[in-house]
Every structure is written in C-alpha cells, then in structure tokens.
Design a protein around this motif. Sequence first.
Motif, PDB file in Angstrom:
ATOM      1  N   UNK A   1      -4.302  -4.576  13.595  1.00  0.00           N
ATOM      2  CA  UNK A   1      -3.741  -5.003  12.321  1.00  0.00           C
ATOM      3  C   UNK A   1      -4.844  -5.547  11.415  1.00  0.00           C
ATOM      4  N   UNK A   2      -5.737  -6.350  11.993  1.00  0.00           N
ATOM      5  CA  UNK A   2      -6.813  -6.976  11.196  1.00  0.00           C
ATOM      6  C   UNK A   2      -7.877  -5.973  10.762  1.00  0.00           C
ATOM      7  N   UNK A   3      -8.036  -4.901  11.517  1.00  0.00           N
ATOM      8  CA  UNK A   3      -9.071  -3.915  11.201  1.00  0.00           C
ATOM      9  C   UNK A   3      -8.650  -2.925  10.123  1.00  0.00           C
ATOM     10  N   UNK A   4      -7.387  -2.960   9.764  1.00  0.00           N
ATOM     11  CA  UNK A   4      -6.868  -2.017   8.772  1.00  0.00           C
ATOM     12  C   UNK A   4      -6.683  -2.700   7.418  1.00  0.00           C
ATOM     13  N   UNK A   5      -6.689  -1.856   6.380  1.00  0.00           N
ATOM     14  CA  UNK A   5      -6.568  -2.426   5.034  1.00  0.00           C
ATOM     15  C   UNK A   5      -5.918  -1.416   4.091  1.00  0.00           C
ATOM     16  N   UNK A   6      -5.027  -1.901   3.252  1.00  0.00           N
ATOM     17  CA  UNK A   6      -4.447  -1.082   2.196  1.00  0.00           C
ATOM     18  C   UNK A   6      -3.352  -0.135   2.657  1.00  0.00           C
ATOM     19  N   UNK A   7      -2.795   0.560   1.657  1.00  0.00           N
ATOM     20  CA  UNK A   7      -1.764   1.562   1.885  1.00  0.00           C
ATOM     21  C   UNK A   7      -2.373   2.945   1.721  1.00  0.00           C
ATOM     22  N   UNK A   8      -1.672   3.956   2.257  1.00  0.00           N
ATOM     23  CA  UNK A   8      -2.147   5.330   2.134  1.00  0.00           C
ATOM     24  C   UNK A   8      -0.955   6.250   1.901  1.00  0.00           C
ATOM     25  N   UNK A   9      -1.207   7.344   1.208  1.00  0.00           N
ATOM     26  CA  UNK A   9      -0.217   8.400   1.009  1.00  0.00           C
ATOM     27  C   UNK A   9      -0.989   9.718   1.034  1.00  0.00           C
ATOM     28  N   UNK A  10      -0.501  10.689   1.808  1.00  0.00           N
ATOM     29  CA  UNK A  10      -1.250  11.938   1.956  1.00  0.00           C
ATOM     30  C   UNK A  10      -0.310  13.125   1.857  1.00  0.00           C
ATOM     31  N   UNK A  11      -0.782  14.198   1.203  1.00  0.00           N
ATOM     32  CA  UNK A  11       0.051  15.394   1.085  1.00  0.00           C
ATOM     33  C   UNK A  11      -0.574  16.421   0.166  1.00  0.00           C
ATOM     34  N   UNK A  12      -0.330  17.690   0.442  1.00  0.00           N
ATOM     35  CA  UNK A  12      -0.868  18.784  -0.357  1.00  0.00           C
ATOM     36  C   UNK A  12      -0.275  18.790  -1.757  1.00  0.00           C
TER      37      UNK A  12
END
Length: 413
Positions: free
Chosen positions: A194-205
């Motif tokens: 949890x601490x090593x991750x940051x932000x949101x992501x969205x992925x798609x063609x």
Amino acid sequence: MPVLNVLIIGFVWPEPTTTAAGQRMLELIQFFLSKNYTITFASTAKKTSFSYDLKKIGVEEIYIKINDSSFDAYLSDNKKDIVIFDRYLIEEQFGWRVAKNAPKALRILDTEDLHSLRLTRENAFKKGVPFTIKDWKNNSITKREIASIYRSDISLIISTYEMQLLTKELEVNHNLLHYLPFIINTNSTQEKTFEERDGFVCIGNGNHAPNKDAIVWLKNEIWPLIRKQLPKVTLKIYGGHLPEHIVQMHNPKEGFLIEGWASNAIEVVAKAKVNLVPLRFGAGIKGKIITALQANTPSITTKIGIEGITTTSLNNNYVKETAVEIANAAINLYTSKENWIIAQECGKQILTNCSNKEKLEEDFYKKIINTTKTLTKHRNSNFIGAMLQHNSMASTKYMSKWIEAKNKNLEKE
C-alpha cells in the motif's frame, strides 16, 4: 498425432500491448504452438507500429484481399485443418470461401465479445434509455452475429454472461459454443505494498468506444470529485491509439495526466494504488480488469466492467454506477489501508478462480479433437447452420464476385 495446419484470419494484426483482443489472439496462437501445430496468420488490414511480430515465434504471415478469388486459390493449394475467424465480420467475408474450398477444415469463430451486445448497449446509452434484451434481439447486428455462430463449427465465448445469453435467451445449442476466457498466468509477481503505490490509473485502447466514454466521464465528472478530497493525487491515463480530444485533456494542474501507450500494462498498473474502470457500456471480459488483477491493484468499476469475470463483484463496496458513488468508493479505497488490503485479497481470489490455464487449455484441446473426429455428425445436427451456410454462400458468393469483377474493370480503365 499428425501435425495440424491452422489458418487464422485476423480482423487486424494482433496488438497484445494495446488491446485485450490482441492479447486474446496471442494467447490462442501460443496455445496452438504448444500443440506443435503449424500456424498461418492472414489479414486484409495494414500493420501498425504496435503490431506483434508473429514471424519471430514461428507463425507465417500473409496478406489477403477481400472479394478476391486469390484466396480461393490459396486454400486449394494449402491444406488447412482448422480455420479461425477473428470476429463475425471475418466469418461473413471469408466463411463461405472456406466452406467451399476447405470443406473438411474445422471452422472456429472467436467472437472476442458479442459485438451486438456492446453496440446495443452503446445505442441505449446514447439515447438515454435502459438496455433491454428485446432491443438486443431486434438489432440487425445481433442477427448477423448469431448467424455467424450457427455457420461455424465452434464459437469461442469469453464471458459467462454471454454464454447464458446465447443458451438461455436464444437457445443456441451448447455443442456449437465453447466457453474460453482469457488464458492467463495467474501467478502474479507484483507484490507492491500500500505504501509503495501512489495515485490512480486508468488504461484502455483509444479506438474502443467504451474506453473513450469512460475517460471523458472521468475527466468531466468523476475526477473533479476525487481531486477535491485528494488535491495532491494524480490520475494517469494509459492507452494506445488515444484520439486527439483525449490527448488534449492532459492537465498537470488538475492531476489528470495522459501518458499514452505503455509497453508493459501490468507494470504501470502495479505502480498505482487504485485502478479506475468506469465503463457505462461494453461486452465481454474487460482486459483492463484482468490486468489490474494480475498487478494486484484493486479496482473501482461498474457492473458492466466486472461482467463475466465473477459473481462476487470484486467486493460489492467497489462496484458502483454513478459518478458520486464511484468517486466516494475510490476515495475510501485510496485512503484506507485496511479496506485496500481486503480488496486486494478479494482480487487475488478472483484471479485464481477466473482462469485455470491448464484446465482451460485441456478442455479447449478436447473440444477441438472431439469435434474434428465427429465433424460430419456435428454438422448434420446443426440444420440451422447448414441452412444459413447455403443461403449465405449463395448471396455472399455472387455479391463478392460482382465486386471482384467491378474491381478488375476499374483496374483496366
């Protein structure tokens, strides 16, 4: 067992790093290679910079033409035991030629997803009306797609929901269908905390209408609500073929970052704390959800987003339908380590349950072998398919020959 020759006719050249369809096609190719089959991949499309180099894994590549008898000559000169149509449009264009020139070949339709379902939902969404099964049945694309399924010996269905739709609503015989979701490696190596991750992501063609709508919805309604509560957090949008109006949404001041194509989707998703998948229409299994599961990254999505993957809905706390609900769930998941860990563990269980690679490959292989051995009986029991094949061959044949003759006349001028 003798070596079998497989011909795959692709709607496009596979792009496994940009589309779920490309990932799916590469999985099928690797399956056939594992059985020591010889594979030829043919397409009328032009390659892009994202197209996978099939030759480097031992697959022959050929370009073919629509409405051209050169394809008939190719089939006559090159024995094929299995022919795979990449989506119903390809079966419409080439199915009758395969039936005529390679009648003993097993014809397999890879639906990818039910295009008719996705398009009917999109039309309903644009009109602002609820989607109904009745509208789907009445859609002309549905009739074309189901006709393609009947003309094929086996149709691969990627979603449990779509299997139920075909067998329950349309009473398509189970013998014509084979459930085959993504054939993926479920042993994820992404263990970032949890601490090593940051932000949101969205992925798609960016060529996919549901993805474009999701990004616009994020930008206009969902992200402002999240950003208001988390003013220093960023959202990174990844995807190949992103259209210009999406690229123009890049706004570092708002923390809305358009990053473009990612060579390794799992790696970029694994860096984020939460994956956002606000799909308002679509069909099939969503590759972006599978990618997040492989990256051990919890997702906030919709019923459309999770459809066909699990009945546990990725923990119902994180399957929402409105902008406010999605934003609130995203904030909750992002700020609560306890809830994040629970959601991550739920995702791990879903990944384990949704794709048993060895069993999926074994069942698919058995389906191919058993259907090939009983092909005449299999086809004789499919009267509707034989009828549609007869009518389609007649109408498509003469239309195609007319177009071919017209093209030759144009070349002479």
